[in-house]
Design a protein around this motif. Structure first.
Motif, PDB file in Angstrom:
ATOM      1  N   ALA A   1      -1.213  -4.549  -1.673  1.00  0.00           N
ATOM      2  CA  ALA A   1       0.049  -3.912  -1.263  1.00  0.00           C
ATOM      3  C   ALA A   1       1.192  -4.404  -2.153  1.00  0.00           C
ATOM      4  O   ALA A   1       2.077  -3.635  -2.541  1.00  0.00           O
ATOM      5  N   TRP A   2       1.156  -5.687  -2.485  1.00  0.00           N
ATOM      6  CA  TRP A   2       2.174  -6.235  -3.386  1.00  0.00           C
ATOM      7  C   TRP A   2       2.169  -5.476  -4.710  1.00  0.00           C
ATOM      8  O   TRP A   2       3.212  -5.081  -5.219  1.00  0.00           O
TER       9      TRP A   2
ATOM     10  N   GLY B   1       3.473  -2.079  -4.341  1.00  0.00           N
ATOM     11  CA  GLY B   1       4.918  -2.185  -4.085  1.00  0.00           C
ATOM     12  C   GLY B   1       5.689  -2.449  -5.364  1.00  0.00           C
ATOM     13  O   GLY B   1       6.670  -1.763  -5.667  1.00  0.00           O
ATOM     14  N   ILE B   2       5.244  -3.410  -6.136  1.00  0.00           N
ATOM     15  CA  ILE B   2       6.038  -3.793  -7.305  1.00  0.00           C
ATOM     16  C   ILE B   2       5.898  -2.744  -8.413  1.00  0.00           C
ATOM     17  O   ILE B   2       6.876  -2.426  -9.091  1.00  0.00           O
TER      18      ILE B   2
ATOM     19  N   ASP C   1       8.296  -0.230  -7.386  1.00  0.00           N
ATOM     20  CA  ASP C   1       9.675  -0.691  -7.552  1.00  0.00           C
ATOM     21  C   ASP C   1      10.106  -0.607  -9.017  1.00  0.00           C
ATOM     22  O   ASP C   1      11.257  -0.365  -9.320  1.00  0.00           O
TER      23      ASP C   1
END
Lengths: 418, 219
Positions: free
Chosen positions: A407-408, A411-412, A415
């Protein structure tokens, strides 16, 4: 650019301008131009956030690669648990924010005239951000020449080398030896080499159980998340991993497939040596690779402006700092730098007490991961970024963190590139 | 107090947008932790005025440019303006560990002393001169500190807290729920894999600022 604006930018750089004050009278000049070199976690983030926080600023982002391949999660590609496609992103999202993306090689940077030259064009700037990542210092290891580099891979920039190292593991015989060599800190991605050993062992355990990995670490001890990696090796990969501290790789030979330290010469089926590193050569072109060894780039932690060249900012792995050289840090630096430039280009003071945070997840198997997290805050008296109390590592290897690690990454990447 | 309000009046000339309720300045109390050198290049017809903003027992000094005219036109201040402008001596440098109170900061910095409370507009929660509360709205670095701080969360929770992954979204989150969660992560009351470590890096005041930001995002 009008003379007035130039003077004004200078005043702002010297820390003189304050928000809302009459200096604003200078404010209505031509559109400011920011050029960014390097479209990885640092540069692409800076590009997106400058446009997000002030869409009137003209942003050009230059990279020699036409798309982004993530180093984080690339060890999963080595283990055969992900494909290169899974960890690749395009620059389309950045374009939708109005970033002018240029895929080209930077050939020169004139910091007096403020122009970046590429093979196909030239780009004047008011402010330049460099996020060039790392270059390898092959010359620090005897025999690691261009020819040897065809066989002995670093795979420390995700892409073709990742796939090639994967193929080397696939084609080695069961019972073969893999040697992984890693440099003294600081290097890109502190936990990365240890994660790599876990995931290579994960592959061997499944596909070539008679094979083994020897890790040659130039550092005196496991340099990141030590208790967790030790636990992974002890509990998951006892028969597959042998760890040797204080074992700097001094010499390699691709012809004999050997790797040498002060203590021994090892013959292996696959040799993967991550060489010592320094700031990418673009930093040298700009004359900002100016620490005492000419290796990293000193810069302000408030604006990331280089200590040697005005109007040139350096973020990401190239920076001289106490930060871990991670994608997460580069992403956070990109935001602080964007925030500072937006303020300065509008004649305001940059935020004087920036905060950045780091998190590095490492997969240790197909379904377990670990992390380290730290928040850093600027201390204006000591002029340094201070790790805040409370940071630390995971309690244990866990399945839930394997989910969060992925998920990180989603997410990044979102982003930065969406 | 006379000089104080005079200087504030001067500042109000310079920044018409400062609302009158920002006169409710109390002297800063706490440790002086940021004191930049006086600017060397002062633009023509401007004077550099030291201002203090404080928060959580920390005092930050900054230099602010004000038109000389504005100061000269204040009779009470005209005489002191040159003093305000006189360079700060090296005696002012504050050791990193010195817990300097406002009073001792004032003695250490005699020229600036009188003007500290004046320009220090009532308690913006982030400590910088640029954080002057203009007509009740945060401006300058308060906004930029908060937005930069919230952006540290976007790496995992998605830009503007709009997560598309297993990490929960923050966009549109109720303020009091948000603040409670952050405090609970910090204290350990709420168990977490990683948030306890991040939450400890931020102050309760910063939780409040971030709460505003996330609450304002349409999910």
């Amino acid at each position: 650019m009008s003379m007035q604006r130039r003077d004004f930018l200078k005043a702002s750089a010297a820390g003189l301008a304050i928000s809302g004050l009459p200096l604003r009278a200078y404010g209505n000049a031509a559109k400011a131009k920011v050029v960014i070199v390097g479209a990885g976690f640092g540069g692409a983030t800076a590009a997106k956030y400058i446009r997000k926080w002030d869409p009137s600023i003209d942003v050009t982002l230059i990279d020699r690669e036409g798309k982004f391949v993530s180093c984080p999660l690339s060890n999963l590609v080595l283990a055969g648990l992900k494909t290169l496609d899974n960890i690749t992103r395009t620059y389309d999202g950045l374009k939708s924010h109005g970033v002018n993306v240029v895929v080209d090689d930077v050939t020169a940077i004139d910091t007096d005239k403020r122009v970046v030259t590429t093979a196909k064009g030239s780009f004047p700037y008011d402010r330049l951000i460099l996020s060039p990542g790392i270059d390898f210092r092959f010359d620090q290891i005897e025999g690691y020449d261009a020819k040897a580099q065809e066989t002995i891979l670093h795979a420390w920039k995700a892409g073709p080398q990742t796939l090639k190292l994967r193929q080397q593991m696939e084609s080695m015989p069961d019972g073969g030896l893999i040697v992984v060599g890693m440099p003294l800190a600081p290097y890109r991605c502190p936990p990365g080499p240890y994660e790599r050993v876990c995931l290579m062992a994960n592959y061997l355990k499944r596909a070539k159980p008679k094979s083994k990995i020897i890790m040659l670490d130039a550092n005196p001890d496991v340099a990141s998340k030590k208790p967790l990696f030790m636990k992974a090796w002890d509990t998951l990969y006892k028969d597959w991993v042998e760890y040797r501290p204080n074992s700097k790789v001094l010499k390699v030979s691709a012809d004999n497939m050997t790797v040498s330290t002060e203590f021994e010469d090892l013959k292996a089926s696959v040799i993967n040596v991550i060489p010592p590193q320094r700031a990418g050569h673009v930093a040298e072109l700009a004359g900002v690779r100016t620490d005492s060894n000419g290796v990293w780039c000193p810069a302000s932690f408030v604006t990331y402006e280089s200590k040697s060249k005005p109007n040139v900012h350096v973020i990401g792995d190239s920076l001289l700092s106490n930060f871990p050289k991670s994608g997460h840090m580069a992403n956070n630096m990109g935001k602080v730098c964007a925030n500072a430039l937006v303020e300065m280009l509008n004649g305001r003071e940059p935020n004087p007490i920036p905060i950045v945070a780091n998190t590095c997840y490492s997969a240790v198997s197909e379904d377990k991961a670990i992390h380290v997290a730290t928040v850093f805050r600027y201390d204006p008296v000591k002029d340094q970024m201070t790790a805040q109390p409370g940071g630390g590592i995971s309690a244990d290897l866990s399945e839930v963190e394997s989910v969060y690690a992925e998920a990180w990454a989603e997410g990044i990447w979102g982003d930065v590139y969406s | 107090m006379h000089r104080v309000s005079a200087l504030l009046a001067a500042l109000m000339l310079a920044i018409p947008a400062i609302s009158s309720d920002s006169t409710a300045a109390e002297p800063p109390v706490g440790k002086l932790i940021y004191l930049p050198a006086q600017p060397a290049n002062i633009p023509a017809n401007m004077v550099a005025v030291p201002v203090a903003i404080w928060s959580n027992g920390q005092i930050f000094m900054q230099w602010m440019f004000v038109p000389a005219q504005a100061i000269a036109s204040m009779p009470a201040l005209a005489g002191s303006a040159p003093a305000i402008l006189s360079p700060v001596t090296s005696a002012v440098s504050v050791p990193a560990t010195a817990a300097t109170t406002a009073a001792s900061a004032a003695t250490a910095m005699p020229a600036a002393a009188a003007s500290i409370p004046a320009a220090a507009v009532s308690a913006p929660s982030v400590a910088t001169a640029a954080a002057i509360n203009v007509a009740g709205k945060f401006t300058g670095s308060t906004v930029t500190h908060a937005r930069s701080m919230a952006a540290t969360c976007y790496s995992c929770h998605g830009t503007d807290g709009k997560s598309h992954s297993a990490i929960p979204p923050l966009a549109g989150m109720d303020k009091s729920y948000f603040i409670e969660q952050m405090k609970d992560f910090k204290s350990g009351k709420r168990e977490a894999t990683v948030m306890h470590q991040h939450a400890k890096g931020y102050t309760d005041e910063e939780f409040q600022q971030m709460a505003e930001i996330f609450a304002a995002v349409k999910p």
